[in-house]
Design an enzyme around this catalytic site. Structure first.
Site, PDB file in Angstrom:
ATOM      1  N   GLY A  20       7.619  -1.179   1.126  1.00 10.09           N
ATOM      2  CA  GLY A  20       8.046  -0.274   2.192  1.00 10.09           C
ATOM      3  C   GLY A  20       8.690  -1.032   3.338  1.00 10.09           C
ATOM      4  O   GLY A  20       9.708  -0.603   3.890  1.00 10.09           O
ATOM      5  N   ARG A  24       8.541  -7.533   4.641  1.00  9.75           N
ATOM      6  CA  ARG A  24       7.794  -7.928   3.437  1.00  9.75           C
ATOM      7  C   ARG A  24       8.770  -8.293   2.321  1.00  9.75           C
ATOM      8  O   ARG A  24       8.505  -9.179   1.511  1.00  9.75           O
ATOM      9  CB  ARG A  24       6.892  -6.803   2.950  1.00  9.75           C
ATOM     10  CG  ARG A  24       5.761  -6.499   3.855  1.00  9.75           C
ATOM     11  CD  ARG A  24       4.608  -7.433   3.596  1.00  9.75           C
ATOM     12  NE  ARG A  24       3.486  -7.015   4.407  1.00  9.75           N
ATOM     13  CZ  ARG A  24       2.455  -7.762   4.714  1.00  9.75           C
ATOM     14  NH1 ARG A  24       2.395  -8.995   4.300  1.00  9.75           N
ATOM     15  NH2 ARG A  24       1.477  -7.296   5.437  1.00  9.75           N
ATOM     16  N   ARG A  43      20.978  -1.040   8.945  1.00  7.15           N
ATOM     17  CA  ARG A  43      19.849  -0.429   9.673  1.00  7.15           C
ATOM     18  C   ARG A  43      18.584  -1.274   9.622  1.00  7.15           C
ATOM     19  O   ARG A  43      17.466  -0.748   9.713  1.00  7.15           O
ATOM     20  CB  ARG A  43      19.516   0.967   9.122  1.00  7.15           C
ATOM     21  CG  ARG A  43      20.595   1.980   9.402  1.00  7.15           C
ATOM     22  CD  ARG A  43      20.236   3.301   8.759  1.00  7.15           C
ATOM     23  NE  ARG A  43      21.290   4.270   9.018  1.00  7.15           N
ATOM     24  CZ  ARG A  43      21.102   5.392   9.690  1.00  7.15           C
ATOM     25  NH1 ARG A  43      19.927   5.703  10.174  1.00  7.15           N
ATOM     26  NH2 ARG A  43      22.103   6.217   9.884  1.00  7.15           N
ATOM     27  N   ARG A  87       7.580  -0.168  -7.095  1.00  2.71           N
ATOM     28  CA  ARG A  87       7.106  -0.117  -5.713  1.00  2.71           C
ATOM     29  C   ARG A  87       5.913  -1.051  -5.575  1.00  2.71           C
ATOM     30  O   ARG A  87       5.014  -1.058  -6.431  1.00  2.71           O
ATOM     31  CB  ARG A  87       6.703   1.320  -5.343  1.00  2.71           C
ATOM     32  CG  ARG A  87       5.825   1.397  -4.131  1.00  2.71           C
ATOM     33  CD  ARG A  87       5.771   2.744  -3.483  1.00  2.71           C
ATOM     34  NE  ARG A  87       4.599   2.901  -2.641  1.00  2.71           N
ATOM     35  CZ  ARG A  87       4.400   2.271  -1.476  1.00  2.71           C
ATOM     36  NH1 ARG A  87       5.308   1.416  -1.008  1.00  2.71           N
ATOM     37  NH2 ARG A  87       3.305   2.466  -0.771  1.00  2.71           N
ATOM     38  N   ILE A  88       5.921  -1.858  -4.526  1.00  4.76           N
ATOM     39  CA  ILE A  88       4.758  -2.681  -4.190  1.00  4.76           C
ATOM     40  C   ILE A  88       4.373  -2.302  -2.769  1.00  4.76           C
ATOM     41  O   ILE A  88       5.218  -2.292  -1.874  1.00  4.76           O
ATOM     42  CB  ILE A  88       5.054  -4.197  -4.330  1.00  4.76           C
ATOM     43  CG1 ILE A  88       6.420  -4.569  -3.729  1.00  4.76           C
ATOM     44  CG2 ILE A  88       5.017  -4.628  -5.786  1.00  4.76           C
ATOM     45  CD1 ILE A  88       6.762  -6.047  -3.819  1.00  4.76           C
ATOM     46  N   GLY A  89       3.123  -1.928  -2.573  1.00  2.00           N
ATOM     47  CA  GLY A  89       2.757  -1.479  -1.239  1.00  2.00           C
ATOM     48  C   GLY A  89       1.270  -1.304  -1.074  1.00  2.00           C
ATOM     49  O   GLY A  89       0.476  -1.711  -1.922  1.00  2.00           O
ATOM     50  N   SER A  90       0.921  -0.667   0.020  1.00  5.24           N
ATOM     51  CA  SER A  90      -0.492  -0.472   0.324  1.00  5.24           C
ATOM     52  C   SER A  90      -0.865   0.995   0.137  1.00  5.24           C
ATOM     53  O   SER A  90       0.003   1.863   0.030  1.00  5.24           O
ATOM     54  CB  SER A  90      -0.789  -0.920   1.755  1.00  5.24           C
ATOM     55  OG  SER A  90      -0.033  -0.138   2.648  1.00  5.24           O
ATOM     56  N   GLU A 162      -3.952  15.982   8.923  1.00  2.00           N
ATOM     57  CA  GLU A 162      -4.934  16.806   9.645  1.00  2.00           C
ATOM     58  C   GLU A 162      -5.604  17.806   8.712  1.00  2.00           C
ATOM     59  O   GLU A 162      -6.053  18.854   9.143  1.00  2.00           O
ATOM     60  CB  GLU A 162      -4.247  17.484  10.826  1.00  2.00           C
ATOM     61  CG  GLU A 162      -3.598  16.456  11.732  1.00  2.00           C
ATOM     62  CD  GLU A 162      -3.517  16.852  13.186  1.00  2.00           C
ATOM     63  OE1 GLU A 162      -4.060  17.907  13.532  1.00  2.00           O
ATOM     64  OE2 GLU A 162      -2.921  16.096  13.954  1.00  2.00           O
ATOM     65  N   GLU A 179      -0.740   7.200  -0.775  1.00  2.00           N
ATOM     66  CA  GLU A 179       0.368   6.431  -0.193  1.00  2.00           C
ATOM     67  C   GLU A 179       1.489   7.426   0.037  1.00  2.00           C
ATOM     68  O   GLU A 179       1.231   8.637   0.059  1.00  2.00           O
ATOM     69  CB  GLU A 179       0.752   5.226  -1.070  1.00  2.00           C
ATOM     70  CG  GLU A 179       1.031   5.571  -2.517  1.00  2.00           C
ATOM     71  CD  GLU A 179       2.432   6.056  -2.782  1.00  2.00           C
ATOM     72  OE1 GLU A 179       3.356   5.221  -2.806  1.00  2.00           O
ATOM     73  OE2 GLU A 179       2.615   7.282  -3.016  1.00  2.00           O
ATOM     74  N   GLU A 181       5.147   7.208  -1.207  1.00  2.00           N
ATOM     75  CA  GLU A 181       6.461   7.030  -1.840  1.00  2.00           C
ATOM     76  C   GLU A 181       6.529   7.240  -3.360  1.00  2.00           C
ATOM     77  O   GLU A 181       7.576   7.611  -3.894  1.00  2.00           O
ATOM     78  CB  GLU A 181       6.999   5.603  -1.557  1.00  2.00           C
ATOM     79  CG  GLU A 181       7.377   5.324  -0.122  1.00  2.00           C
ATOM     80  CD  GLU A 181       6.180   4.931   0.753  1.00  2.00           C
ATOM     81  OE1 GLU A 181       5.113   4.604   0.182  1.00  2.00           O
ATOM     82  OE2 GLU A 181       6.285   4.985   1.991  1.00  2.00           O
ATOM     83  N   SER A 203      -5.464  -0.994   1.374  1.00  2.00           N
ATOM     84  CA  SER A 203      -5.486  -1.577   2.725  1.00  2.00           C
ATOM     85  C   SER A 203      -6.497  -0.867   3.617  1.00  2.00           C
ATOM     86  O   SER A 203      -6.924  -1.410   4.627  1.00  2.00           O
ATOM     87  CB  SER A 203      -4.100  -1.481   3.357  1.00  2.00           C
ATOM     88  OG  SER A 203      -3.719  -0.123   3.486  1.00  2.00           O
ATOM     89  N   ASP A 204      -6.855   0.361   3.257  1.00  2.00           N
ATOM     90  CA  ASP A 204      -7.848   1.079   4.058  1.00  2.00           C
ATOM     91  C   ASP A 204      -8.567   2.096   3.163  1.00  2.00           C
ATOM     92  O   ASP A 204      -8.094   2.399   2.068  1.00  2.00           O
ATOM     93  CB  ASP A 204      -7.212   1.742   5.286  1.00  2.00           C
ATOM     94  CG  ASP A 204      -5.971   2.530   4.948  1.00  2.00           C
ATOM     95  OD1 ASP A 204      -4.878   1.949   4.957  1.00  2.00           O
ATOM     96  OD2 ASP A 204      -6.101   3.729   4.644  1.00  2.00           O
ATOM     97  N   ARG A 217      -3.785  -9.516   4.684  1.00  2.00           N
ATOM     98  CA  ARG A 217      -2.739  -8.652   4.126  1.00  2.00           C
ATOM     99  C   ARG A 217      -1.707  -9.438   3.325  1.00  2.00           C
ATOM    100  O   ARG A 217      -1.280  -9.015   2.272  1.00  2.00           O
ATOM    101  CB  ARG A 217      -2.040  -7.854   5.238  1.00  2.00           C
ATOM    102  CG  ARG A 217      -2.913  -6.703   5.665  1.00  2.00           C
ATOM    103  CD  ARG A 217      -2.360  -5.917   6.814  1.00  2.00           C
ATOM    104  NE  ARG A 217      -3.383  -4.974   7.236  1.00  2.00           N
ATOM    105  CZ  ARG A 217      -3.334  -3.664   7.041  1.00  2.00           C
ATOM    106  NH1 ARG A 217      -2.294  -3.118   6.469  1.00  2.00           N
ATOM    107  NH2 ARG A 217      -4.312  -2.892   7.433  1.00  2.00           N
TER     108      ARG A 217
HETATM  109  N1  HPA Z   1      -2.252   7.372   4.089  1.00  2.00           N
HETATM  110  C1  HPA Z   1      -1.000   7.320   3.658  1.00  2.00           C
HETATM  111  N2  HPA Z   1      -0.405   6.200   3.276  1.00  2.00           N
HETATM  112  C2  HPA Z   1      -1.120   5.069   3.322  1.00  2.00           C
HETATM  113  C3  HPA Z   1      -2.421   5.045   3.768  1.00  2.00           C
HETATM  114  C4  HPA Z   1      -3.024   6.271   4.160  1.00  2.00           C
HETATM  115  O1  HPA Z   1      -4.198   6.316   4.564  1.00  2.00           O
HETATM  116  N3  HPA Z   1      -2.852   3.762   3.725  1.00  2.00           N
HETATM  117  C5  HPA Z   1      -1.836   3.029   3.263  1.00  2.00           C
HETATM  118  N4  HPA Z   1      -0.779   3.806   3.014  1.00  2.00           N
END
Ligand code: HPA
Length: 234
Positions: A20, A24, A43, A87-90, A162, A179, A181, A203-204, A217
């Protein structure tokens, strides 16, 4: 050239890794590729092409969210001939059995909506990973000794959700993580006859509210880049 990518045709490899975050992409290209060359900075969205074990690879940012990824993936496929997009991401974990730093290889990606919704209309299309890439990525992650989970994820349009009831239903239905994407990447790849996969690190955690410390990270991200590269050229 396209509206969002200044690369000349031929500057982009058939295999594209898509984090993303553009910075990175820069870090991954400089760390893992031989002879990385900047091929895009329109951009501030950075793309680099180099070689990994002799294979030509582009690492190009997708930006955050499906509309942004859709712009880059469409142009990479239609103008530059990309064939394999990873895709590589969190991601944020949605199951107790998934821990921080674990690797998720996304078999499917649910969503409320994607940019492709406009053409799929009433169809609840099931975006699905390329099986060969998925199998190779799981083998690569297991080879590294990573804790790897394979299953469905949820691609959300919002980071600040929400709707706690939605997380509850996703958890209840076995969705591993959220995530923003993969569902559109898988849908676009299917439409254009390309291979796609998302390899993610947690990541969370939405249930325990733990988060990966910032200093960890980079190393988690590096493991993912290697898994994606090994899968692409398996
Ligand atoms: N929500 C959406 N995308 C994310 C999150 C999340 O909690 N953590 C990492 N990418």
């Amino acid at each position: 050239m396209t509206p969002h990518i200044r690369a000349a045709e031929g500057d982009i490899a058939e295999t594209v890794l898509m984090p993303g975050d553009p910075l990175r992409a820069k870090w991954a290209a400089e760390t893992f590729l031989d002879g990385p060359e900047l091929v895009n900075d329109v951009r501030g969205m950075l793309g680099f092409t180099g070689r990994w074990r002799g294979n030509r690879v582009t690492i190009h940012g997708s930006g955050m969210g499906m509309p942004s990824l859709s712009i880059y993936a469409n142009e990479l496929i239609a103008t530059y001939g990309a064939k394999t997009l990873i895709r590589i991401g969190s991601c944020g974990a949605m199951q107790e059995s998934v821990g921080i730093r674990d690797v998720i290889v996304a078999m499917t990606a649910s969503s409320i909506s994607t940019p492709s919704r406009g053409i799929l209309r009433e169809v609840n299309y099931a975006p699905c990973a390329d099986w060969g890439l998925l199998r190779a990525a799981v083998a690569a992650a297991e080879g590294k000794g990573s804790a790897v989970h394979v299953g469905g994820i949820y691609s959300s349009d919002v980071f600040y959700d929400e709707r706690p009831d939605l997380t509850e239903q996703m958890t209840r239905h076995g969705v591993l993580a959220v995530e923003m994407e993969a569902a559109e990447l898988y849908t676009l790849a299917a439409r254009h006859g390309c291979r796609a996969l998302a390899v993610l690190t947690v990541s969370d955690h939405l249930l325990t509210h733990e988060a990966l410390p910032p200093e960890d990270r980079q190393s988690s991200f590096g493991d993912m880049v290697e898994v994606a590269l090994e899968a692409a050229f398996a």
